[in-house]
Design an enzyme around this catalytic site. Sequence first.
Site, PDB file in Angstrom:
ATOM      1  N   VAL A 145       0.853  -1.181   0.000  1.00 44.37           N
ATOM      2  CA  VAL A 145       0.000   0.000   0.000  1.00 44.37           C
ATOM      3  C   VAL A 145       0.894   1.237   0.000  1.00 44.37           C
ATOM      4  O   VAL A 145       1.917   1.260   0.682  1.00 44.37           O
ATOM      5  CB  VAL A 145      -0.910   0.010   1.258  1.00 44.37           C
ATOM      6  CG1 VAL A 145      -1.812   1.229   1.267  1.00 44.37           C
ATOM      7  CG2 VAL A 145      -1.728  -1.267   1.343  1.00 44.37           C
ATOM      8  N   SER A 146       0.519   2.262  -0.755  1.00 42.01           N
ATOM      9  CA  SER A 146       1.213   3.548  -0.747  1.00 42.01           C
ATOM     10  C   SER A 146       2.679   3.384  -1.162  1.00 42.01           C
ATOM     11  O   SER A 146       2.942   2.939  -2.273  1.00 42.01           O
ATOM     12  CB  SER A 146       1.062   4.193   0.646  1.00 42.01           C
ATOM     13  OG  SER A 146       1.502   5.524   0.631  1.00 42.01           O
ATOM     14  N   SER A 147       3.650   3.699  -0.297  1.00 42.93           N
ATOM     15  CA  SER A 147       5.053   3.516  -0.686  1.00 42.93           C
ATOM     16  C   SER A 147       5.316   2.049  -1.029  1.00 42.93           C
ATOM     17  O   SER A 147       6.097   1.734  -1.935  1.00 42.93           O
ATOM     18  CB  SER A 147       5.989   3.974   0.442  1.00 42.93           C
ATOM     19  OG  SER A 147       7.325   3.997   0.020  1.00 42.93           O
ATOM     20  N   HIS A 296      -6.675   7.944   0.553  1.00 42.00           N
ATOM     21  CA  HIS A 296      -5.412   7.209   0.482  1.00 42.00           C
ATOM     22  C   HIS A 296      -5.444   5.965   1.385  1.00 42.00           C
ATOM     23  O   HIS A 296      -4.714   5.006   1.170  1.00 42.00           O
ATOM     24  CB  HIS A 296      -4.259   8.129   0.885  1.00 42.00           C
ATOM     25  CG  HIS A 296      -2.909   7.569   0.557  1.00 42.00           C
ATOM     26  ND1 HIS A 296      -2.577   7.120  -0.706  1.00 42.00           N
ATOM     27  CD2 HIS A 296      -1.814   7.355   1.326  1.00 42.00           C
ATOM     28  CE1 HIS A 296      -1.323   6.677  -0.695  1.00 42.00           C
ATOM     29  NE2 HIS A 296      -0.850   6.802   0.517  1.00 42.00           N
TER      30      HIS A 296
END
Length: 330
Positions: A145-147, A296
């Site tokens: 997830v994300s980074s 996000h």
Amino acid sequence: MTLLSSVRTTLVWLLVALCLPSTTAAASLELVNITLANNPTNVGFYIYVPDALAPNPAIVVYPHWCHGDAPTAYMDSSIANLSSEYGFIAIYPDSPNTVDKCWDVASNASLRHNGGGDSTGIVSMVQWTLAHYHADASRVFVTGVSSGAMMTNVLVGAYPEVFAAGSAWAGVALGCFAQDIAANVTQPEVVDYWNAACAAGQVRLSPAAWTRIVHEAYPAYPADGWRPKMQVLHGTADETLNYTNLGEEIKEWTAVLGLPGTPTRTQYHTPLANWTKWTYGQDDWFEAYRAWNVTHNIPVQDSVLIEWFDLACNATVKGSECFHWGQKRN
Ligand SMILES: *[C@@H]1O[C@H](CO)[C@@H](O)[C@H](O)[C@H]1NC(C)=O
Ligand SMILES: *[C@@H]1O[C@H](CO)[C@@H](O)[C@H](O)[C@H]1NC(C)=O
Ligand SMILES: *[C@@H]1O[C@H](CO)[C@@H](O)[C@H](O)[C@H]1NC(C)=O
Ligand SMILES: *[C@@H]1O[C@H](CO)[C@@H](O)[C@H](O)[C@H]1NC(C)=O
Ligand SMILES: *[C@@H]1O[C@H](CO)[C@@H](O)[C@H](O)[C@H]1NC(C)=O
Ligand SMILES: *[C@@H]1O[C@H](CO)[C@@H](O)[C@H](O)[C@H]1NC(C)=O
Ligand SMILES: *[C@@H]1O[C@H](CO)[C@@H](O)[C@H](O)[C@H]1NC(C)=O
Ligand SMILES: *[C@@H]1O[C@H](CO)[C@@H](O)[C@H](O)[C@H]1NC(C)=O
């Protein structure tokens, strides 16, 4: 042996037997504190090996999000639960970038095959795990997830011979965070650079430009070589990595995989209400999900991972139908 001593012996054995379950520790997250063959940026290596390890197990790599770390990723995701249930090994790399604990998805070192960045160290963990646990090289997966989703894009593009499939939740296309792509800074190169233009959705490239970037990630790899299948998921209300980035990921991977840039199938309310699933091409090799009104903080859906990586498949024989999409490797 007297009756009394016989009873005593029996009691002792009974006690030993009763104690066994409590002395056999259940699986937990372990730090693998070894010197890997190729880990130039010193990425931390944590692993979860379930008690009921499948024979010839699959591997799922789970790079954490910014400001996270391996123990948090282990605690705050369901990857270890899935591992316990389906018998695969989970690798939790830990970012060496102490300022923000993001992954380096910006420097050429990390964006390039064997470039000597964070991605190189993560792949070294995969290779160690394959050898140490006789894991299945044809079922090495990566998700985050994300980074962690950005690193998923990088690993899938720069190491197509290592990974069988990727699943990126709220990330950006491989190369979008590159320092010189929009910020226009080439010197000096900053590892783990935060590309604000990409995050805001201002890095918009043509399919041909994205293809060139992916090919630059591993120039020696044949242009028509086998590539992992990929899925990308993103919330339309993402306030950290703008939703525009989903479209850039779609352009990148459909172009690299030679698929049509528009969906061949659309499924509404899949897997949740107001999410839309788009499939590109006929072979289920690339798919994208629009999560309507999701920020996000996208809720990862176990069912999607289980299906995409074929995790429930428990066939024990090599060359059987587990992950039947994949190239069979030995
Ligand atoms: C890893 O092992 C070395 C010795 O080989 C030790 O000095 C170090 O403290 C260990 N690291 C951790 C995090 O346990
Ligand atoms: C799995 O999920 C439960 C909560 O549903 C949690 O208590 C447990 O520690 C998790 N981890 C593992 C490895 O099973
Ligand atoms: C990037 O830098 C070059 C040379 O300094 C300049 O000509 C160009 O306009 C810059 N591009 C952007 C997008 O800032
Ligand atoms: C990274 O690689 C690209 C293309 O290969 C090159 O144009 C760029 O200058 C490199 N960046 C740095 C900082 O070396
Ligand atoms: C994403 O970027 C677009 C275009 O710049 C903007 O209109 C939109 O508000 C942004 N989305 C969020 C959630 O900030
Ligand atoms: C789906 O979208 C509709 C219309 O915007 C909204 O009323 C509904 O609450 C949403 N459902 C979910 C589960 O988000
Ligand atoms: C979008 O989500 C927010 C909560 O995050 C909710 O308050 C709002 O009603 C939702 N909008 C729609 C159209 O579903
Ligand atoms: C494999 O899956 C089948 C059906 O779910 C189950 O009956 C069987 O016990 C499983 N075998 C192993 C080794 O997990």
